[in-house]
Design an enzyme around this catalytic site. Sequence first.
Site, PDB file in Angstrom:
ATOM      1  N   HIS A 133       0.860  -1.174   0.000  1.00 36.40           N
ATOM      2  CA  HIS A 133       0.000   0.000   0.000  1.00 36.40           C
ATOM      3  C   HIS A 133       0.902   1.232   0.000  1.00 36.40           C
ATOM      4  O   HIS A 133       2.015   1.206   0.522  1.00 36.40           O
ATOM      5  CB  HIS A 133      -0.874  -0.037   1.261  1.00 36.40           C
ATOM      6  CG  HIS A 133      -1.949   1.001   1.311  1.00 36.40           C
ATOM      7  ND1 HIS A 133      -1.700   2.319   1.627  1.00 36.40           N
ATOM      8  CD2 HIS A 133      -3.291   0.910   1.120  1.00 36.40           C
ATOM      9  CE1 HIS A 133      -2.838   2.999   1.624  1.00 36.40           C
ATOM     10  NE2 HIS A 133      -3.813   2.176   1.309  1.00 36.40           N
ATOM     11  N   ASP A 210       3.066  -4.343   8.094  1.00 35.04           N
ATOM     12  CA  ASP A 210       1.773  -3.688   7.909  1.00 35.04           C
ATOM     13  C   ASP A 210       0.704  -4.769   7.983  1.00 35.04           C
ATOM     14  O   ASP A 210       0.548  -5.572   7.060  1.00 35.04           O
ATOM     15  CB  ASP A 210       1.732  -2.972   6.555  1.00 35.04           C
ATOM     16  CG  ASP A 210       0.388  -2.302   6.278  1.00 35.04           C
ATOM     17  OD1 ASP A 210      -0.518  -2.381   7.145  1.00 35.04           O
ATOM     18  OD2 ASP A 210       0.233  -1.726   5.189  1.00 35.04           O
ATOM     19  N   GLN A 213      -4.521  -5.427   6.724  1.00 31.37           N
ATOM     20  CA  GLN A 213      -5.441  -6.382   6.115  1.00 31.37           C
ATOM     21  C   GLN A 213      -5.380  -7.752   6.790  1.00 31.37           C
ATOM     22  O   GLN A 213      -6.005  -8.705   6.319  1.00 31.37           O
ATOM     23  CB  GLN A 213      -5.117  -6.524   4.622  1.00 31.37           C
ATOM     24  CG  GLN A 213      -5.267  -5.247   3.820  1.00 31.37           C
ATOM     25  CD  GLN A 213      -6.701  -4.772   3.711  1.00 31.37           C
ATOM     26  OE1 GLN A 213      -7.638  -5.565   3.848  1.00 31.37           O
ATOM     27  NE2 GLN A 213      -6.896  -3.491   3.438  1.00 31.37           N
ATOM     28  N   LYS A 236     -10.946  -0.924   9.716  1.00 30.89           N
ATOM     29  CA  LYS A 236     -11.105  -2.128   8.894  1.00 30.89           C
ATOM     30  C   LYS A 236     -11.502  -3.343   9.722  1.00 30.89           C
ATOM     31  O   LYS A 236     -11.757  -4.405   9.171  1.00 30.89           O
ATOM     32  CB  LYS A 236      -9.812  -2.419   8.133  1.00 30.89           C
ATOM     33  CG  LYS A 236      -9.370  -1.320   7.163  1.00 30.89           C
ATOM     34  CD  LYS A 236      -8.097  -1.701   6.445  1.00 30.89           C
ATOM     35  CE  LYS A 236      -7.484  -0.535   5.698  1.00 30.89           C
ATOM     36  NZ  LYS A 236      -8.303  -0.020   4.593  1.00 30.89           N
ATOM     37  N   CYS A 376      -4.546   2.383  -3.868  1.00 26.73           N
ATOM     38  CA  CYS A 376      -3.319   2.841  -3.191  1.00 26.73           C
ATOM     39  C   CYS A 376      -2.222   1.794  -3.289  1.00 26.73           C
ATOM     40  O   CYS A 376      -1.427   1.615  -2.360  1.00 26.73           O
ATOM     41  CB  CYS A 376      -3.599   3.196  -1.729  1.00 26.73           C
ATOM     42  SG  CYS A 376      -4.622   4.660  -1.527  1.00 26.73           S
TER      43      CYS A 376
END
Length: 418
Positions: A133, A210, A213, A236, A376
Site C-alpha cells: 500500500h 503492515d 489487512q 477495517k 493505493c
Amino acid sequence: MTQMPGLLDTEAIRKDFPLLDRVVHDGKKIVYLDNAATSQKPRQVLDALNEYYEQHNANVHRGVHVLAEEATALYEGARDKVAAFINAPSRDEVIFTKNASESLNLVANMLGWADEPYRVDRETEIVITEMEHHSNIVPWQLLSQRTGAKLKWFGITDDGRLDLSNIDEVITEQTKIVSFTLVSNIMGTINPVETIIRRAQEVGALVCIDASQAAPHMVLDVQALQADFVAFTGHKMCGPTGIGVLWGRQELLEDLPPFLGGGEMIETVSMHSSTYAPAPHKFEAGTPPIAQAVGLGAAVDYLASIGMDNIAAHEHAITEYAVKRLLEVPDLRIIGPSTAEDRGATLSFTLGDIHPHDVGQVLDEQGIAVRVGHHCARPVCLRYGIPATTRASFYLYSTPAEVDTLVEGLEHVRNFFG
C-alpha cells in the site's frame, strides 16, 4: 447451494450491523463488498461510542474529576484490550495513532532520527515490496530521500506472490529495516513472514509489518510473528475511523526518539530542554483519539466473542467459493493468486476491456458496493500492465449469496457493454 463447511451464522451476525439493512437505488438491498477499504460497524461499537460521549466525555490523564477518571479508565482499558488481542508482552508496547499510515510514518521517522545502532543513513538500505500500500511505500521513500539510504524492494511473480528468489541480494548486511505487508490489500496475497523475518534477523535488520489487512481477518500474535513493529488500523476491523495502532518491542520504544512533540508525551519541560515520558505516552502527543480508542476496544471485544479462528475459516470458505465463481465469468482475469491458498478475502480483477470504473458504476446501480482504481497500490497495476482493477472484499458477515449476486451483476455488466 449446498452449505459450505466453516461458515459463520451470518444471519445472526448481520443483525448486529445496521447498515447492512440499507436499501439503495430503487429498493435494492445493499451488497457490501468493500471491506478492504473499511468494514461496517456493529451496534456494540456504535453503542460504546454513544455511551462515551453521552456519559463519560472528558480529556484523559491528569484530571481529578470523575469524568476525567472515567475517560482515562476507558481509554487505557482499550489499550489493555488491544494488547490482549495481539498477544503483546506488555500493554506499554501498544501506541495509539490515527491510522496505520501514521503508525508506519512514526516508525520511519523514529529510525531517521535515531542514534546508532538504529539510525538509517546513507550507508544503509531500506527494503520494502512491490505489493505495498502507498502507506508503506511513501514514508520509506521520504526517509530515503532525506537520509540518502538506498531503497530496495522485492518484486511480484506472475501469479501474485512475492519473488523471494533473490532474498540474499535484496536483504544484505547494509539493510537496516525491512517493511512489508502481511496481506496484500489489492491481491489478497498472504506473504511468507517467517522466510523474510529469518533473513532480516540474519543480517540484524529490524522488521516492520503492515497488518492492516490481517488484524481484521485472522489471529494476529505479535510474539509469534517475531517482528519488531506491527501496524494496523481500527476502521477495517469493525472499529471507528481515526484510530490506529503501532505495536513495538519495549526495548526499541525505550531507545528510539519521539516523532511528535507536545502535551502528554513529556516528563519535564523547561525553556532549555525537555525529557520524555515512558512509552507508550512518549509517542502520543496531544489529546489522543479517546472515543475512537474506546470504539476500537468494543470492536476487539466483538471480534474476540466470535473468535478470530472462526472468522478466518469463514472468510476462507467465502474466498474459495468466490474464486471459483469469478473464474466462471467470461473474460474475467483475477489479479493475484487464482486459488484460495495463502490468500485473504480480497479479490481484484479485470473484466475484458471494460474499464473498472465502468464496472463499479454499473454494479453500484444494482446495489453492489465494490472498490475500483489502483487501491493505493499503483505499482501492482504497473507490474501487470493494467490501469486499475475492480476489487471485491469480504468479511465475517459476507455470504455465498452475495458472491452469487456479484457474479450475476458482472454478467449484467458484460451484457450492458455488449
